[in-house]
Design a protein around this motif. Sequence first.
Motif, PDB file in Angstrom:
ATOM      1  N   THR A  28     -84.377 -24.982  51.888  1.00 27.62           N
ATOM      2  CA  THR A  28     -83.734 -24.128  51.261  1.00 27.62           C
ATOM      3  C   THR A  28     -82.496 -24.602  52.994  1.00 27.62           C
ATOM      4  OG1 THR A  28     -83.827 -22.126  50.771  1.00 27.62           O
ATOM      5  CG2 THR A  28     -83.618 -23.084  48.828  1.00 27.62           C
ATOM      6  N   SER A  29     -83.272 -23.770  53.722  1.00 26.02           N
ATOM      7  CA  SER A  29     -82.748 -23.850  54.965  1.00 26.02           C
ATOM      8  C   SER A  29     -81.950 -24.794  55.704  1.00 26.02           C
ATOM      9  CB  SER A  29     -83.040 -22.637  56.064  1.00 26.02           C
ATOM     10  OG  SER A  29     -84.601 -23.605  56.296  1.00 26.02           O
ATOM     11  N   PRO A  30     -82.810 -26.464  55.419  1.00 28.24           N
ATOM     12  CA  PRO A  30     -82.217 -26.731  55.729  1.00 28.24           C
ATOM     13  C   PRO A  30     -80.175 -27.944  55.559  1.00 28.24           C
ATOM     14  CG  PRO A  30     -84.139 -27.693  55.930  1.00 28.24           C
ATOM     15  CD  PRO A  30     -83.889 -26.578  54.894  1.00 28.24           C
ATOM     16  N   TRP A  31     -80.742 -27.154  54.477  1.00 25.50           N
ATOM     17  CA  TRP A  31     -78.954 -27.383  53.896  1.00 25.50           C
ATOM     18  C   TRP A  31     -78.154 -27.134  53.664  1.00 25.50           C
ATOM     19  CZ3 TRP A  31     -81.300 -32.216  53.888  1.00 25.50           C
ATOM     20  CH2 TRP A  31     -82.078 -33.052  53.498  1.00 25.50           C
ATOM     21  N   ARG A  32     -78.313 -25.498  54.231  1.00 23.02           N
ATOM     22  CA  ARG A  32     -76.833 -24.927  54.011  1.00 23.02           C
ATOM     23  C   ARG A  32     -76.043 -25.398  54.666  1.00 23.02           C
ATOM     24  NH1 ARG A  32     -80.665 -19.614  56.338  1.00 23.02           N
ATOM     25  NH2 ARG A  32     -82.025 -19.341  54.445  1.00 23.02           N
ATOM     26  N   VAL A  33     -76.179 -26.549  55.979  1.00 23.40           N
ATOM     27  CA  VAL A  33     -75.000 -27.366  55.925  1.00 23.40           C
ATOM     28  C   VAL A  33     -73.676 -27.670  54.496  1.00 23.40           C
ATOM     29  CG1 VAL A  33     -75.933 -27.304  58.576  1.00 23.40           C
ATOM     30  CG2 VAL A  33     -76.523 -29.125  56.833  1.00 23.40           C
ATOM     31  N   PHE A  34     -74.242 -27.926  53.554  1.00 27.98           N
ATOM     32  CA  PHE A  34     -73.102 -28.867  52.733  1.00 27.98           C
ATOM     33  C   PHE A  34     -72.545 -27.165  52.475  1.00 27.98           C
ATOM     34  CE2 PHE A  34     -77.341 -31.177  51.749  1.00 27.98           C
ATOM     35  CZ  PHE A  34     -76.456 -32.674  52.496  1.00 27.98           C
ATOM     36  N   ARG A  35     -72.341 -26.394  52.722  1.00 25.79           N
ATOM     37  CA  ARG A  35     -71.390 -25.368  52.041  1.00 25.79           C
ATOM     38  C   ARG A  35     -69.805 -25.824  52.529  1.00 25.79           C
ATOM     39  NH1 ARG A  35     -74.535 -19.465  54.493  1.00 25.79           N
ATOM     40  NH2 ARG A  35     -76.192 -19.749  53.101  1.00 25.79           N
ATOM     41  N   GLY A  36     -70.072 -27.364  51.891  1.00 28.15           N
ATOM     42  CA  GLY A  36     -68.566 -27.405  52.088  1.00 28.15           C
ATOM     43  C   GLY A  36     -67.216 -27.045  50.808  1.00 28.15           C
ATOM     44  N   SER A  37     -65.709 -27.449  50.180  1.00 28.04           N
ATOM     45  CA  SER A  37     -65.450 -27.265  49.759  1.00 28.04           C
ATOM     46  C   SER A  37     -65.269 -27.925  48.729  1.00 28.04           C
ATOM     47  CB  SER A  37     -64.085 -26.983  50.330  1.00 28.04           C
ATOM     48  OG  SER A  37     -63.454 -28.615  51.221  1.00 28.04           O
ATOM     49  N   SER A  38     -65.791 -29.209  48.611  1.00 27.96           N
ATOM     50  CA  SER A  38     -65.861 -30.606  47.435  1.00 27.96           C
ATOM     51  C   SER A  38     -67.569 -30.078  47.698  1.00 27.96           C
ATOM     52  CB  SER A  38     -65.120 -31.560  48.083  1.00 27.96           C
ATOM     53  OG  SER A  38     -66.064 -31.793  49.088  1.00 27.96           O
ATOM     54  N   ILE A  39     -68.094 -29.773  47.728  1.00 25.17           N
ATOM     55  CA  ILE A  39     -70.039 -30.197  47.152  1.00 25.17           C
ATOM     56  C   ILE A  39     -70.291 -29.418  47.040  1.00 25.17           C
ATOM     57  CG2 ILE A  39     -70.748 -30.116  49.704  1.00 25.17           C
ATOM     58  CD1 ILE A  39     -72.087 -32.634  49.400  1.00 25.17           C
TER      59      ILE A  39
END
Length: 381
Positions: A28-39
């Motif tokens: 999971t750690s590489p995908w923490r960058v996806f914490r956007g408002s619309s995704i």
Amino acid sequence: MSEGEQSRHKLCVAIGITGWLMDKSEITSPWRVFRGSSIEAFALRWETSILLRLGTSLGAILKSYIWSAAKFELAKVTIFGTLVAGLWPLGLLQVARVLDNPFSLAKARSDKAGRVLANALMQKVQGERPAVLVGYSLGARVIYQCMLALSEQNAFGLVESVIVIGAPVPSDECYWRRIRAMVAGRVVNVFSSDDHILGFLYRSSSLQFGVAGLQAVQGVARIENVDITNLMCKRGHAVYKSIIGRTLQEIGFPDVDVIEVDKEVEALREMEEMEKLKEEEMKAQGDQEVAELNAIIDEEDALEQNKMRKHATPKDQEVELLMTPEASDGESESNGGIAMLDLEDDLPPAANKELKSETANSIPASQTRLTCLAPESEPNL
């Protein structure tokens, strides 16, 4: 569904797929960058034990002195020159089995995982929302196989965008045309022409179609090819998981958490400093091992030379004998002024013949210097 649960759901689903693991947290750690408002971000967990084994093997190779030494040789040639000509350093080929078996097994399982993911998408596990698929290394191969499986079923409209990073898949256009037809939005192939690890892992596979993770996909419209060699800092395949955020920013992906990207950059800097220290230690250790090996070789050479001198044949050894003035005049005169040495029992016939030929000269006893071929033991005068 409660109001709180509805507020957590977003209009788009992003599925991140890891390619190899050093720790289970890396699912999971590489995908923490996806914490956007619309995704809304998800991480796909697949064949954890096999990916951990592959990660352990890959880490062992990358930390070894063999790979550190091989990098200097590999830097002298292009990646495709290395692949086609098979110019891999001998030391690297000798430890290839450490990587080949885990990679081959994980590669086969990634093909199966891709078909399973395609089936899950067709069953609408994500609801009616479009999915963005992002993966690196063998995770990118999972996406590749997933899209081919969807094309076989004509399952259009399920995937909005595809981003594959360092994909160990062919770059043949016929496959990528099928993928392009299944995706409504962007298809991005992120590659590095300096990824020798991927080339080494893929060297036993078919190369006539090229490798998407090493080159651009040609001949297919609306396929975006992005070369991120400059982001990899010559660290190769292993760095992909640490630059996911920066890679997404490089290709213009909108839903990226800037704070997480900054953390990613800082973690990568610390990792590079630690690896630099370890590399210096390994180099010093390697130099010491080489010096010790040279010392052993020198010692063995010296022993061999001593052994050869000890067992030298008569033709290999010359002994110089000085005549003493105390030799009797009669004996000297009878032998032309040279004392005879009785070595018949010790010398071979050739040596005796050469020794006796010296008696033809008449030299005063006090000035006689006799050089003869002798056996290894000193004669009795």
